[in-house]
Motif scaffolding. Structure first.
Motif, PDB file in Angstrom:
ATOM      1  N   SER A 574       0.841  -1.204   0.000  1.00  0.00           N
ATOM      2  CA  SER A 574       0.000   0.000   0.000  1.00  0.00           C
ATOM      3  C   SER A 574       0.878   1.257   0.000  1.00  0.00           C
ATOM      4  O   SER A 574       0.502   2.273  -0.568  1.00  0.00           O
ATOM      5  N   PHE A 575       2.058   1.169   0.605  1.00  0.00           N
ATOM      6  CA  PHE A 575       2.943   2.335   0.638  1.00  0.00           C
ATOM      7  C   PHE A 575       3.496   2.641  -0.757  1.00  0.00           C
ATOM      8  O   PHE A 575       3.536   3.789  -1.176  1.00  0.00           O
ATOM      9  N   PHE A 576       3.906   1.594  -1.470  1.00  0.00           N
ATOM     10  CA  PHE A 576       4.489   1.794  -2.798  1.00  0.00           C
ATOM     11  C   PHE A 576       3.439   1.772  -3.894  1.00  0.00           C
ATOM     12  O   PHE A 576       3.758   1.948  -5.063  1.00  0.00           O
ATOM     13  N   GLY A 577       2.187   1.499  -3.527  1.00  0.00           N
ATOM     14  CA  GLY A 577       1.125   1.437  -4.529  1.00  0.00           C
ATOM     15  C   GLY A 577       1.275   0.269  -5.486  1.00  0.00           C
ATOM     16  O   GLY A 577       1.058   0.387  -6.684  1.00  0.00           O
ATOM     17  N   ILE A 578       1.697  -0.890  -4.955  1.00  0.00           N
ATOM     18  CA  ILE A 578       1.872  -2.079  -5.797  1.00  0.00           C
ATOM     19  C   ILE A 578       0.522  -2.749  -5.979  1.00  0.00           C
ATOM     20  O   ILE A 578      -0.201  -2.957  -4.997  1.00  0.00           O
ATOM     21  N   GLU A 579       0.160  -3.052  -7.211  1.00  0.00           N
ATOM     22  CA  GLU A 579      -1.135  -3.689  -7.442  1.00  0.00           C
ATOM     23  C   GLU A 579      -1.046  -5.200  -7.444  1.00  0.00           C
ATOM     24  O   GLU A 579      -1.887  -5.863  -6.865  1.00  0.00           O
ATOM     25  N   ASP A 580      -0.040  -5.742  -8.132  1.00  0.00           N
ATOM     26  CA  ASP A 580       0.142  -7.190  -8.152  1.00  0.00           C
ATOM     27  C   ASP A 580       1.550  -7.518  -7.698  1.00  0.00           C
ATOM     28  O   ASP A 580       2.500  -6.864  -8.130  1.00  0.00           O
ATOM     29  N   LEU A 581       1.673  -8.510  -6.863  1.00  0.00           N
ATOM     30  CA  LEU A 581       3.005  -8.878  -6.397  1.00  0.00           C
ATOM     31  C   LEU A 581       3.065 -10.385  -6.191  1.00  0.00           C
ATOM     32  O   LEU A 581       2.269 -10.953  -5.443  1.00  0.00           O
ATOM     33  N   GLN A 582       3.994 -11.026  -6.907  1.00  0.00           N
ATOM     34  CA  GLN A 582       4.193 -12.458  -6.708  1.00  0.00           C
ATOM     35  C   GLN A 582       5.390 -12.620  -5.781  1.00  0.00           C
ATOM     36  O   GLN A 582       6.348 -11.845  -5.858  1.00  0.00           O
ATOM     37  N   VAL A 583       5.297 -13.608  -4.939  1.00  0.00           N
ATOM     38  CA  VAL A 583       6.281 -13.749  -3.881  1.00  0.00           C
ATOM     39  C   VAL A 583       6.718 -15.202  -3.794  1.00  0.00           C
ATOM     40  O   VAL A 583       5.918 -16.099  -4.012  1.00  0.00           O
ATOM     41  N   GLU A 584       7.973 -15.369  -3.488  1.00  0.00           N
ATOM     42  CA  GLU A 584       8.442 -16.725  -3.191  1.00  0.00           C
ATOM     43  C   GLU A 584       8.609 -16.813  -1.685  1.00  0.00           C
ATOM     44  O   GLU A 584       9.162 -15.891  -1.066  1.00  0.00           O
ATOM     45  N   ALA A 585       8.074 -17.877  -1.093  1.00  0.00           N
ATOM     46  CA  ALA A 585       8.069 -17.924   0.368  1.00  0.00           C
ATOM     47  C   ALA A 585       8.380 -19.319   0.846  1.00  0.00           C
ATOM     48  O   ALA A 585       8.097 -20.293   0.163  1.00  0.00           O
ATOM     49  N   ASP A 586       8.973 -19.389   2.019  1.00  0.00           N
ATOM     50  CA  ASP A 586       9.118 -20.704   2.639  1.00  0.00           C
ATOM     51  C   ASP A 586       9.046 -20.547   4.156  1.00  0.00           C
ATOM     52  O   ASP A 586       9.755 -19.708   4.721  1.00  0.00           O
ATOM     53  N   PHE A 587       8.182 -21.319   4.756  1.00  0.00           N
ATOM     54  CA  PHE A 587       8.039 -21.285   6.213  1.00  0.00           C
ATOM     55  C   PHE A 587       8.059 -22.729   6.712  1.00  0.00           C
ATOM     56  O   PHE A 587       7.009 -23.307   6.999  1.00  0.00           O
TER      57      PHE A 587
END
Lengths: 722, 715
Positions: A574-587
C-alpha cells in the motif's frame, strides 16, 4: 411525531438478529423468527389456519397465527428470499452451527439440507457478481460458502477469521453486487466474487452490515459503534454504551434516501441520517430489540419498517408523509435550532470570559504563590514533550513501547488519559500516579496486541501538586504499525530460516522512508545505501525479523512469523502502490505444523464417521430394547422388564458419553479446520492482487483433491504448475 | 383532562442557585408578568417577553454569587420588591431596578437561605439562623446541622412569628424567638420548604417539605406538636426536590403543586377531593431545575410554568399550543418571528466567533512569553454524593454549566461502578495499578454531545475507606479539568436515623483517654457519613445510625475523654475499633479501648439477615427457572400441567426479572457480610478463623438458617 401503524404482541421470544420477512406463498407477507429451544416460528396474520399440521410445521399452542418449525438445534442465522426464481415465492433459510436448511414453507418441503462443517454464523441471500443464480451465502469459521437452490456449492473462499456479518452491496458501482464480510479480526473485507478488492480495519468485531444505496453501507461493532461507509471511507460513526443488535436501511422520512435504522440492546430504535448520523427519529421498546426488517405487512401496497423486540413485541412504521416535512420527532426544529445556537453562543461567551480573566490575571501578575497553584495557574510557556521509544524491559516488566510525556518546567503531570482504539482493554487507558509519585515526567508502557498503526489521543492534566484545577493538554501521536519490533544489530542475531522473497521497482530511499514510518527507529540510525540489511527483534516473543535489500530491488524478509511477513508485504504494497506482487516464500516450521493439522483433520473426520455409525447402532438397539421391555411389562414379567430397563439405562449412559466424545471431537475438528482456513488466508496475504487470489483458489483445489504436496508448493511459489 | 404543555426557552443567564427566580406580580393593564432571576455571577436580571423575544427591564452589575432571590413588600400589598442575598449582604431593588436597600449583615459566613415576610427578614448561613426586623437584629439560633431552607408561617393568620428551619440531619426545627419549640422528623434531608397552597392552608399551619432524596410531604405545624398530613415516597427513583410552587395550571380552580427536581424532572400534582396529590404532568429536562413558578409570561391569556435550570436557562412550559389553528397567515408570522430570532442569533455567533479567534491567538502568543502565566477561571461543578437507602449504593451526580467532555474516576479503595440507565456516556475501565500508585479503580466516562449532567452509581464495602476522585473536563476552550474529592468512610453504608430499637442485644466499644470533645467528634466524622463537621454545642452528644443494607444499628455517645459506641452488629464494632485505634496512633493520642461483646448479638444479626438472604436465594432460583418454564409453555401450549408454584413464577416472570436486575450482586454482598461477621466474632475472641471461611461459603451455598447458626456457634 411518527407513530407505529401497527403493534403486535407475539407470545414467543425472538432470538436477537434472527428475524426475516418473506412471502412464502408468493403473496402474503409473513414474519419468520428464531425462538427458544431450537425452533423457528412463522407469523402469518393473513391466511388463518391455512398451514397444515405436518410433522415439520406445528401450530403454536399459544398463538393462532403462529406456526412452529422444529430445527432441534440452536439457530445461528436466518433469512428469507427468492432462492429459486422459477418458484415465484420466497423460501426460508435457517443456518445452525453444523447445517444449512433451505425450506419451502408453502409446500412444506426441504429445498436442500446441507452439512456445513465451518458453521453458519451469518447468511445473506442474493446475486453475487457474475454468478447468474441467486446464492445463499453463509459465513462461518474463516470460510464463506454460497449455495444455489439445489444446494450446489457455487462459491467458496476463505477470509481472515470467524465471519460475523455479511451483506451484498454494489461496492465499486459496476452494477454487480460485491460481498461485504465482517469478521472477528475487526476487518471488513470486500469480495468481488472470490477476489478481495478492499479491506477496512475497524476496532472491534463487526456484528452487522447492511447496504444503504450505491456504494454506501452501514456497519455495527460489538462495542456499541454504528456508522456508515462510502466505499473505503468512513462517513460517520457514533458509539453508545449499548449494543446495536440490528441495522437496516429504510427511507423513513420519504426524502428518497435511506436512513440507517438501528435496533439497540436497551430497547431503543433510532433512525439516523446517512450523511451526518443525526437522529431523525427514535422510539423505545420495553426490552432489547431482536431485529429490524421491512415488508408490506398489512398487504396494502406500502412497505413498513418492522421492529421486533426479544419479548415478541412487533411494531410497524410507515414512512412519514409529505405533511410531516421530514420532521418525525416531537420537538419543533426551530426550537431545537435556537437552543443549539444559544448553547453555542454561551460557550463562546464562556471562552471569551476565560481569556479575559486570564489576561486580567496576567496583568496583576505577581510571583506565583500557593493559592495560584491551587487554582491551576501555570506558566504560559509550559510545553509538553512526548517521545516514543522501545524499552527492552527488565526482570519485573516485559519489553514494551514506552511513551514518555514530560513538561518543560516545574509543573507536574497529575494524570494522563489516552484514548486509542484496539490497544487497550477498553477504549481508554488512564495513568494516575499516587500523590508521592507525582513528577513532571511520566512513562507509560504500551503493548499493542496487533501490528496496526494507532493514533494515541492523549489528554494530559498539568498543574501543581495541590491544584484542584488542571490544564488539559490534548495531543495526538501515531504509534507506527511495527512499533513492537526493536532494532538489533545484524551480527548478534541468527537469521530465521523462513523467508519471503520479492522484487519491487523502488528506490532504496523510498524503502528507508517506509522503514522510518513503520518502525520505531532510534534517531541516530543512519540511512544506508543498497544493498543493506536491517534486523529487528520482536518485543512479544523475541522472534527475529531481517529485511535485506539488494540494489536490484530484490527484498528478502526473514521471519518465522507468517502473519508478520504478510503484514509487511501488505504494508509495503500500500505504501508503494503495488497492485500485483508475486512472492516466493518458505516457512518450514509453519508448514510442518500445517501438515500435522491436516493429518489431524483426517483423523477427526474418520472418528466422526465412526461415532456417527455407533450412534446409529445404539439407537437401533434402544428401539428393540424398549419394545422388549414394554412387551415384558405387558406380560407382567417384571423381572425381565427391570433387566431390560437397566440395560436401557446403561445404553443411555453410553450414548451420553458418546455424545461428549462427539462434542469434543467436533470442537477439535473445528479448531483444526479454522487453522487450515487461516493457513490459506495467510498464504494469500503474502501476495498482492491477482497472485493473491490465485493462491487462495489453488490452495482450495489442492485441499479438495487432498494433495498436500501441491498445497505446500502453491504456498511456496504461488502457483500449482512449475 | 390531560395537561399538555409546550416548552419554549426564553433566555440564558449565568449558573443559577436554588430558588433564585421569581415572577413579579402583574401590574397595570398588562396581564403578562416579568421575570426576575439572579445568577452565580451576581447579576440579577429582570425581563419581560414581547412577541416571543426577551426584553430586558434591568440588569445589575456582577458581584458575589446570588444565593437566593425573594420578593417582598409591606403586608397585604403586592409583593414586588426584589430582595437578593449575595455573600453576607442583602440588597433590595424596586421592580424598575433601583436599589433601595443594601444591608450588610454581621454574619461571618455567606447567606444560604432567606425568607421575607413584611418587614421581617429571616436569614440562614450554614449553621446560624438570624431574624431581623427592619434590619435590626431580633433573634438568633445555632442549629446542630446545616440549614438548607427557612420559612415562617403566615403572620396574617397566626398570632406570633413561627420560623421553621429545614436542617440536613433530617429534621425541621420549629423556632420561637431564639429558642427551639420542637423538632419534626422527616424521612430525608429536607431541601426546600413552602407553605401549602401558598398560604399555609386554612389554618395557615400546613407546611410542605421536599427532601434531597426526592420525597414530599405536608406537616401541620401547630403550636404544640407536628401533625403529619401526607407523605409521598419517591417510588420512581427520581431526583431530589429543589423547588416547589403552588399554581392552578390545570385550570380547575384548585392550586396545583409544581415540583422541580435535581435530575431535571418537572412535575405537576393536583389535589383530589381528599386533598391527596395526584400526578398530572411530568417532563424531563436535561439538567437540574433550580427554581419554578407558575404565572403568565410568554403570552397574554396562556398560563405557564416558568423554571430556571442549573446552567441558567429560563424556560416556560406553556399551555399555549405550538401550532395555532387560526389561518395560515398566523403561522407564517410565528415562523417569521422564529426566523428573525435565529438570524439574530447567527449574527451574534459570527461576531463572537471572530472575537474568540482573536483572543485565542492572543492566548497562543502569550505562551511564547517567559513571564506570562496561564490561568483559567474555575468553572462551577454542581455535585451531589449521596447514599441511597434502597439499594445501599452511593450515587454521584456531576453537573456542569456546559457540555462535559469526559469524566475520569479514580479511587484508592476497592469500589464497584454500576451501570446507570440514564447515563449515556461510554465507560471504559483501565487496568488498576494498586502496588505502585494505589489506584483500585480507574475509569473514564466519555460523554455524548450535549451531556451536562452525569450520574454514576458506586457500591462500597464497609471497612474499606479512602478517597474517590472525579476529574471533570468540560468541552470548552482552553481545556481545563477540575478534581472533586469524595470520602468513602469506613462505615459508608450507615445512615443517620432518628431512633433505634434499644431492646436489641448490643456490643459496646468504650474509648477513654486524654482527648477533647472536638477530637472525638472529628473521629466520628471520619468514620460515619451524615455527621455535621462542626463540633456540636454542649458537652455530650448522641447520634443514631442505621446500616442501610442489613438494618443493624449503631448508637454513638461521646464527650470529652469518653466515647461509647453500641451496635448489634459485631462487624460494625470491629471496624470502629480498627479505624479508631489507627487514627489515635496517627495523632499520638493514648487511647484505651475496651469492648464488651454480646454473644447473642451474632445470632441476632444472622436472624436479621435471614429473611433477606432467603428472599434473595428464592428470587435467584425463580429467575433461573423462568426460561425453562417458558420453553415448556411454548411446547405444551398451556400451563395447566404445572404445579401452582411454577405457574405463579410464570405469571410474575417480568416482575421477578426486573427485581433481579435491579440488585446485582446482592447475594454476594450478603455473603461477604456474613463472612465478615464470622471473622469478626472470632477476632474479638482472639482466634483467627480465616481458614474456615471456605467451609462457611460451602454452608452458605446450601443455605439453611439453623446450620449456619450452629456453624457460628460451633466454630
Amino acid at each position: 411525531m411518527l407513530l407505529p401503524v401497527f403493534t403486535l404482541k407475539l407470545r414467543h421470544k425472538i432470538s436477537p438478529r434472527m428475524v426475516a420477512v418473506g412471502r412464502y406463498d408468493g403473496t402474503h407477507t409473513c414474519l419468520a423468527a428464531a425462538t427458544q429451544a431450537g425452533k423457528v416460528f412463522i407469523h402469518n396474520p393473513h391466511a388463518r389456519r391455512q398451514h397444515l399440521n405436518t410433522p415439520r410445521l406445528l401450530q403454536s399452542p399459544l398463538d393462532a397465527d403462529v406456526s412452529l418449525l422444529n430445527i432441534n438445534q440452536a439457530v445461528s442465522c436466518l433469512t428469507a428470499g427468492v432462492l429459486n426464481p422459477e418458484l415465484g415465492y420466497d423460501c426460508l433459510l435457517v443456518g445452525t452451527q453444523t447445517n444449512l436448511l433451505a425450506y419451502d414453507v408453502y409446500n412444506n418441503s426441504d429445498l436442500f439440507y446441507r452439512e456445513v462443517t465451518d458453521g453458519a454464523n451469518a447468511i445473506v441471500l442474493g446475486t453475487l457478481g457474475d454468478i447468474a443464480s441467486p446464492l445463499a451465502i453463509i459465513g462461518g469459521n474463516c470460510a464463506l460458502q454460497g449455495f444455489d437452490f439445489e444446494g450446489n456449492d457455487l462459491f467458496w473462499t476463505v477470509t481472515g477469521d470467524n465471519v460475523h456479518s455479511l451483506a451484498l452491496c454494489d461496492f465499486d458501482g459496476d452494477g454487480k453486487k460485491e460481498l461485504l464480510v465482517g469478521s472477528e479480526d475487526f476487518d471488513i473485507r470486500v469480495f468481488k466474487e472470490d477476489e478481495i478488492v478492499a479491506e477496512m480495519a475497524e476496532t472491534e468485531t463487526i456484528t452487522s452490515l447492511c447496504p444503504m444505496y450505491g456504494s454506501r453501507f452501514g456497519y455495527a461493532l460489538s462495542n456499541g459503534t454504528v456508522g456508515v461507509y462510502d466505499k473505503t471511507a468512513r462517513y460517520w460513526r457514533i458509539k453508545s454504551k449499548n449494543h446495536a443488535v440490528s441495522i437496516h436501511a429504510f427511507d423513513l422520512n420519504s426524502d428518497g434516501v435511506c436512513e440507517l435504522i438501528t435496533g439497540w440492546s436497551n430497547g431503543k430504535v433510532d433512525a439516523r441520517s446517512d450523511r451526518t448520523g443525526e437522529v431523525i427519529f427514535k422510539d423505545n421498546f420495553s426490552s432489547a430489540i431482536a431485529g429490524v426488517v421491512e415488508g408490506d405487512y398489512r398487504m396494502d401496497g406500502h412497505v413498513q419498517l418492522i421492529c421486533c423486540s426479544v419479548d415478541g413485541e412487533v411494531r410497524g412504521y410507515l414512512p412519514g408523509g409529505a405533511e410531516m416535512k421530514g420532521n418525525l420527532m416531537d420537538t419543533s426544529v426551530e426550537q431545537d435550532l435556537i437552543r443549539e445556537l444559544s448553547q453555542k453562543k454561551q460557550n463562546l461567551l464562556l471562552e471569551l470570559r476565560n481569556y479575559e480573566e486570564n489576561s486580567k490575571q496576567a496583568e496583576s501578575s505577581s510571583p506565583m504563590n500557593e493559592s495560584d497553584a491551587q487554582r491551576g495557574i501555570i506558566p504560559a510557556n509550559t510545553k509538553l514533550q512526548t517521545s516514543l521509544t522501545v524499552n527492552m524491559g527488565s526482570d519485573s516488566q516485559a519489553a514494551h513501547v514506552e511513551l514518555q510525556i514530560s513538561t518543560s518546567n516545574d509543573t507536574i503531570i497529575r494524570a494522563v488519559l489516552i484514548f486509542a482504539e484496539g490497544i487497550f482493554p477498553g477504549e481508554s487507558h488512564v495513568v494516575h500516579p499516587s500523590i508521592q509519585n507525582l513528577s513532571s515526567c511520566i512513562q507509560i508502557p504500551i503493548m499493542p496486541p496487533k501490528d496496526v498503526p494507532v493514533d494515541l489521543h492523549m489528554k494530559t492534566f498539568v498543574g501543581y501538586r495541590n491544584s484542584t484545577q488542571f490544564h488539559v493538554f490534548e495531543l495526538t501521536r501515531q504509534l507506527p504499525r511495527f512499533a513492537m519490533y526493536a532494532l538489533s544489530s545484524p551480527d548478534s542475531i541468527k537469521e530465521p530460516l523462513s523467508f519471503v522473497n520479492f522484487t519491487v521497482s523502488e528506490r532504496v530511499q523510498r524503502v528507508v522512508l517506509w522503514l522510518n514510518q513503520n518502525f520505531l527507529l532510534p534517531d541516530d540510525s543512519e540511512i544506508q545505501s543498497a544493498p543493506f540489511q536491517i534486523c529487528f527483534t520482536s518485543l512479544r516473543n523475541n522472534g527475529h525479523l531481517c529485511i535485506k535489500i539488494k540494489p536490484s530491488g530484490e527484498i528478502t524478509v526473514n521471519t518465522d512469523d507468517i502473519d508478520l511477513a504478510g503484514d509487511i508485504i501488505q504494508s509495503m504494497a500500500s505504501f508503494f502502490g503495488i497492485e500485483d506482487l508475486q512472492v516466493e516464500a518458505d516457512f518450514p516450521v509453519y508448514f510442518e505444523e500445517l501438515r500435522k493439522v491436516l493429518v489431524k483433520v483426517d483423523e477427526y473426520h474418520s472418528v466422526h464417521q465412526k461415532l456417527s455409525a455407533d450412534m446409529a447402532d445404539h439407537s437401533n438397539l434402544i428401539r428393540s430394547l424398549l419394545v422388549r421391555a414394554e412387551d415384558a411389562r405387558l406380560m407382567r414379567d417384571m423381572k425381565t422388564m427391570k433387566k431390560r430397563y437397566v440395560e436401557l439405562y446403561d445404553l443411555n449412559k453410553d450414548l451420553l458419553n458418546g455424545y461428549k466424545i462427539r462434542c469434543n471431537n467436533h470442537t477439535e475438528l473445528l479448531g483444526n479446520l479454522k487453522a487450515v482456513n487461516q493457513a490459506i488466508q495467510r498464504a494469500g496475504r503474502l501476495r498482492v492482487g491477482k497472485p493473491k487470489n490465485q493462491v487462495v483458489s489453488a490452495c482450495r483445489d489442492a485441499i479438495r483433491s487432498n494433495n498436500l504436496n501441491v498445497l505446500f508448493r502453491i504456498m511456496r511459489v504461488g502457483t500449482a504448475s512449475s | 383532562m390531560e395537561l399538555t404543555l409546550n416548552r419554549s426557552d426564553y433566555l440564558q443567564v449565568g449558573v443559577t442557585s436554588q430558588k433564585t427566580m421569581k415572577l413579579l406580580p402583574a401590574s397595570g393593564r398588562r396581564a403578562t408578568q416579568k421575570v426576575v432571576v439572579g445568577d452565580q455571577d451576581g447579576v440579577a436580571t429582570c425581563f419581560g417577553i414581547k412577541k416571543g423575544e426577551a426584553v430586558p427591564v434591568f440588569k445589575t452589575l456582577p458581584g458575589l454569587k446570588i444565593a437566593r432571590l425573594e420578593l417582598g413588600g409591606a403586608l397585604n400589598t403586592p409583593q414586588e420588591k426584589i430582595f437578593v442575598a449575595t455573600g453576607s449582604e442583602i440588597r433590595g431593588f424596586t421592580k424598575r431596578g433601583k436599589q433601595f436597600l443594601s444591608f450588610e449583615t454581621n454574619l461571618t459566613e455567606s447567606i444560604k437561605a432567606m425568607h421575607i415576610s413584611g418587614s421581617d427578614l429571616f436569614l440562614c448561613a450554614s449553621y446560624i439562623y438570624n431574624h431581623y426586623c427592619d434590619c435590626k437584629d431580633q433573634h438568633y439560633y445555632l442549629s446542630g446541622d446545616k440549614i438548607n431552607d427557612v420559612i415562617c408561617l403566615p403572620v396574617e393568620k397566626l398570632p406570633c412569628i413561627i420560623p421553621i428551619l429545614a436542617c440536613q440531619d433530617r429534621v425541621l426545627r420549629v423556632l420561637q424567638g431564639s429558642d427551639m419549640m420542637y423538632e419534626v422528623e422527616v424521612p430525608g434531608p429536607p431541601t426546600v420548604l413552602a407553605l401549602h397552597n401558598g398560604n399555609g392552608g386554612e389554618s395557615g399551619e400546613d407546611l410542605l417539605f421536599g427532601t434531597s432524596d426526592g420525597k414530599l410531604g405536608i406537616i401541620q405545624i401547630t403550636s404544640s406538636n407536628p401533625v403529619h398530613k401526607w407523605e409521598m415516597r419517591n417510588e420512581k427513583k427520581r431526583g431530589g426536590i429543589l423547588c416547589v410552587d403552588y399554581f392552578d395550571i390545570v385550570g380547575d380552580g384548585v392550586k396545583d403543586l409544581l415540583v422541580g427536581r435535581d435530575d431535571g424532572m418537572v412535575e405537576v400534582y393536583s389535589f383530589d377531593a381528599a386533598d391527596e396529590p395526584v400526578l398530572r404532568f411530568d417532563q424531563a429536562l436535561s439538567e437540574s431545575v433550580t427554581s419554578i413558578q407558575g404565572g403568565c409570561v410568554g403570552k397574554d391569556g396562556y398560563d405557564e410554568i416558568v423554571l430556571t435550570t442549573y446552567s441558567g436557562w429560563i424556560t416556560g412550559l406553556t399551555t399555549e399550543p405550538v401550532h395555532k389553528e387560526s389561518g395560515p397567515g398566523e403561522e407564517l408570522k410565528i415562523n417569521q418571528e422564529m426566523q428573525n430570532k435565529i438570524a439574530s442569533l447567527r449574527n451574534d455567533l459570527e461576531h463572537l466567533q471572530f472575537k474568540v479567534i482573536q483572543e485565542r491567538e492572543k492566548y497562543q502568543q502569550s505562551s511564547q512569553s517567559n513571564t506570562a502565566i496561564s490561568s483559567v477561571p474555575t468553572f462551577s461543578v454542581n455535585d451531589k454524593f449521596t447514599l441511597n437507602k434502597d439499594d445501599a449504593s452511593y450515587s454521584l451526580i456531576l453537573e456542569v454549566q456546559t457540555a462535559i467532555d469526559n469524566v475520569m474516576v479514580q479511587s484508592d479503595v476497592p469500589i464497584d461502578l454500576l451501570d446507570v440507565d440514564k447515563n449515556s456516556a461510554v465507560v471504559s475501565f483501565s487496568s488498576s495499578d494498586v502496588e505502585v500508585n494505589e489506584n483500585f479503580l480507574l475509569a473514564t466516562y466519555r460523554c455524548q454531545a450535549n451531556t451536562t449532567r452525569l450520574e454514576l452509581k458506586i457500591r462500597s464495602i464497609e471497612g474499606q475507606y479512602g478517597m474517590l476522585q472525579a476529574y471533570v473536563t468540560p468541552r470548552i476552550q482552553p481545556k481545563t479539568c477540575q478534581v472533586r474529592q469524595y470520602q468513602i468512610k469506613p462505615l459508608s453504608l450507615h445512615q443517620r436515623t432518628h431512633f433505634i430499637d434499644h431492646d436489641r442485644p448490643m456490643n459496646t466499644l468504650t474509648l477513654t483517654g486524654q482527648f477533647s470533645f472536638a477530637e472525638v467528634h472529628s473521629w466520628v466524622v471520619f468514620c460515619l457519613p451524615e455527621v455535621p463537621e462542626k463540633t456540636p454545642a454542649g458537652e455530650c452528644v448522641t447520634f443514631y445510625f442505621q446500616n442501610t443494607f442489613l438494618d443493624t444499628q449503631l448508637e454513638s455517645t461521646y464527650r470529652k475523654g469518653e466515647g461509647i459506641f453500641k451496635s448489634d452488629n459485631i462487624s460494625t464494632i470491629s471496624i470502629l475499633k480498627d479505624v479508631l485505634s489507627k487514627e489515635a496512633t496517627k495523632r499520638k493520642i493514648n487511647l484505651n479501648i475496651a469492648y464488651e461483646i454480646n454473644e447473642i448479638s451474632v445470632n441476632h444479626t444472622l436472624k436479621l439477615i435471614h429473611p433477606k438472604l432467603e428472599y434473595q436465594l428464592l428470587l435467584a432460583k425463580k429467575v433461573q427457572l423462568i426460561d425453562a418454564l417458558k420453553e415448556l409453555q411454548v411446547h405444551e401450549g398451556n400451563t395447566d400441567f404445572l404445579i401452582p408454584e411454577y405457574r405463579c413464577i410464570l405469571e410474575e416472570a417480568d416482575r421477578l426479572q426486573e427485581e433481579y436486575k435491579k440488585q446485582p450482586a446482592h447475594l454476594e454482598r450478603l455473603y461477604g457480610m456474613i463472612t465478615d461477621l464470622f471473622i469478626d466474632k472470632f477476632k474479638f475472641k482472639g482466634t483467627n478463623v480465616k481458614t474456615k471461611v471456605p467451609l462457611l461459603l460451602e454452608i452458605l451455598d446450601s443455605y439453611d438458617q439453623n446450620t449456619l447458626i450452629s456453624f457460628f456457634d460451633a466454630a
